[in-house]
Motif scaffolding. Structure first.
Motif, PDB file in Angstrom:
ATOM      1  N   LYS A  81       9.016  -5.767 -30.857  1.00  0.00           N
ATOM      2  CA  LYS A  81       9.772  -5.133 -29.786  1.00  0.00           C
ATOM      3  C   LYS A  81       9.825  -3.631 -30.019  1.00  0.00           C
ATOM      4  N   GLU A  82       9.304  -2.883 -29.061  1.00  0.00           N
ATOM      5  CA  GLU A  82       9.310  -1.423 -29.165  1.00  0.00           C
ATOM      6  C   GLU A  82      10.531  -0.817 -28.500  1.00  0.00           C
ATOM      7  N   SER A  83      11.016  -1.457 -27.433  1.00  0.00           N
ATOM      8  CA  SER A  83      12.196  -0.984 -26.718  1.00  0.00           C
ATOM      9  C   SER A  83      12.859  -2.186 -26.068  1.00  0.00           C
TER      10      SER A  83
ATOM     11  N   ASP B  44      12.791  -3.412 -23.190  1.00  0.00           N
ATOM     12  CA  ASP B  44      11.998  -4.220 -22.261  1.00  0.00           C
ATOM     13  C   ASP B  44      10.500  -4.141 -22.533  1.00  0.00           C
ATOM     14  N   GLN B  45      10.137  -3.737 -23.725  1.00  0.00           N
ATOM     15  CA  GLN B  45       8.717  -3.581 -24.017  1.00  0.00           C
ATOM     16  C   GLN B  45       8.348  -4.232 -25.356  1.00  0.00           C
ATOM     17  N   TYR B  46       7.360  -5.121 -25.294  1.00  0.00           N
ATOM     18  CA  TYR B  46       6.817  -5.760 -26.492  1.00  0.00           C
ATOM     19  C   TYR B  46       5.339  -5.393 -26.617  1.00  0.00           C
TER      20      TYR B  46
END
Length: 378
Positions: free
Chosen positions: A147-149, A151-153
């Motif tokens: 998980k980078e943020s 809502d972003q994987y």
């Protein structure tokens, strides 16, 4: 008769030779794929071109009776992996579907050619295609999702080992330009902190994947199921106290935060709220008894003055009520635990307690009444 016998033996020999020369050829049959979940599959001219790893496939045998034996062989990139392959024959008759199937799962991380051979007698049929990782939604997929943020994987480049049945990848040291102290890894529901280096997980079944979360703060709380943990620079705090926003917490030898329980340490008892914060300078009601935790958090025993009122805590820490004897003197604690003074009636008898709380005996009270050796007013 002898001639006839020779002819019979000769005929049997020919029959045996015929069997050797013309072995059972097997029934004609075909192979056809059926997808458990049809996604990440690409066809061309009606034939399968390629499909994503992380998919489960059923290879159906068409037009072959149940009593006909099938020998399966699976080849990956030209190497026979039948023994190590994650596949088995499948019977769907329980769900009303007839036919014979080889069910197999191609794990995340495997890329390359795959060939399935089915042999019945001399009849051999082949199903072959290519396994990739970028068909699904036009983007790559793998066993490890990081998980980078919010809502972003992104997906890590994963390698699969059929011999050990493990997934392996390298965890990045930074995310969005920020240093990663460790990665939260919930393996079988248990929290582990993985350093930014090579990571491996054992195969847990088709379709399973692992989500990892970066730890970019030097210190922070972490939660796994119902348990809370605390990390400092990528290490779980274990068997130690931590202070956070003015409250003290204790982490056990596995790093799990104490809550709604007692801790015995250094000869003292400590208690914790449901939030995990240590109770201090306050009362605690537990299993039908009252306890007092001092400013230090340690459980009080003996005499305690709180809000101008005296209480007595037994050696167990529980608040006393009724009569107690301390240093040769008797005291009476009300139902509230407050030490009584003045006149007290107990079991139909009157007693007098001095301003210090001790019961008078063999003397006159300040208001002129006599109390005997047992403290009873006569």
């Amino acid at each position: 008769m002898k001639v006839s016998k020779k002819i019979t033996l000769f005929s049997l020999s020919l029959a045996g030779l015929a069997l050797l020369a013309f072995p059972h050829s097997g029934k004609a049959f075909e192979l056809e794929e059926e997808w458990v979940i049809k996604g990440g599959v690409q066809y061309q001219d009606g034939k399968i071109l390629r499909f994503n790893n992380g998919h489960e496939v059923d290879i159906k045998v068409l037009d072959l009776p149940k009593n006909e034996k099938i020998e399966w062989k699976v080849t990956l990139n030209g190497q026979d992996q039948t023994v190590n392959f994650l596949g088995q024959e499948k019977d769907k008759s329980m769900v009303g579907t007839e036919g014979r199937y080889l069910n197999f799962y191609v794990p995340y991380g495997y890329r390359g050619d795959i060939k399935v051979e089915a042999k019945s007698g001399n009849e051999v049929k082949t199903w072959a295609t290519k396994v990739v990782d970028d068909v699904y939604n036009g983007g790559k997929s793998s066993y490890y999702h990081i998980k980078e943020s919010n809502d972003q994987y992104i997906y890590l480049d994963t390698k699969w080992d059929y011999q050990t049945k493990t997934y392996t990848a390298t965890l990045p040291e930074t995310v969005n330009g920020q240093k990663v102290y460790a990665w939260e890894d919930y393996d079988n529901g248990k929290l582990k902190l993985a350093k930014p280096e090579t990571i491996s997980h054992s195969y847990k079944g088709g379709g399973a994947f692992q989500e990892l979360y970066p730890i970019i703060k030097t210190e922070s709380w972490l939660k796994s199921k119902q348990n809370w943990y605390y990390q400092k620079q990528g290490q779980l705090v274990k068997d130690a106290w931590i202070k956070d926003q003015g409250s003290w917490y204790f982490m056990d030898d596995k790093g799990v935060m104490f809550n709604q329980t007692w801790l015995h340490q250094g000869g003292s008892w400590y208690a914790f709220k449901s939030s995990g914060a240590m109770i201090s300078a306050d009362w605690l009601y537990d299993n039908g008894s009252w306890y007092y935790l001092k400013d230090s958090g340690s459980m009080a025993t003996g005499w305690l003055k709180d809000g101008g009122t005296w209480y007595y805590l037994k050696d167990s820490g529980s608040m006393a009520t009724g009569w107690i004897k301390d240093n040769g003197s008797w005291y009476y604690l009300k139902d509230s635990g407050a030490m009584a003074t003045g006149w007290v009636k107990d079991n139909g008898k009157w007693y007098y307690l001095a301003s210090s709380g001790n019961m008078l005996s063999n003397t006159h009270t300040p208001d002129g009444y006599y109390v005997d050796a047992s403290g009873v007013w006569k």
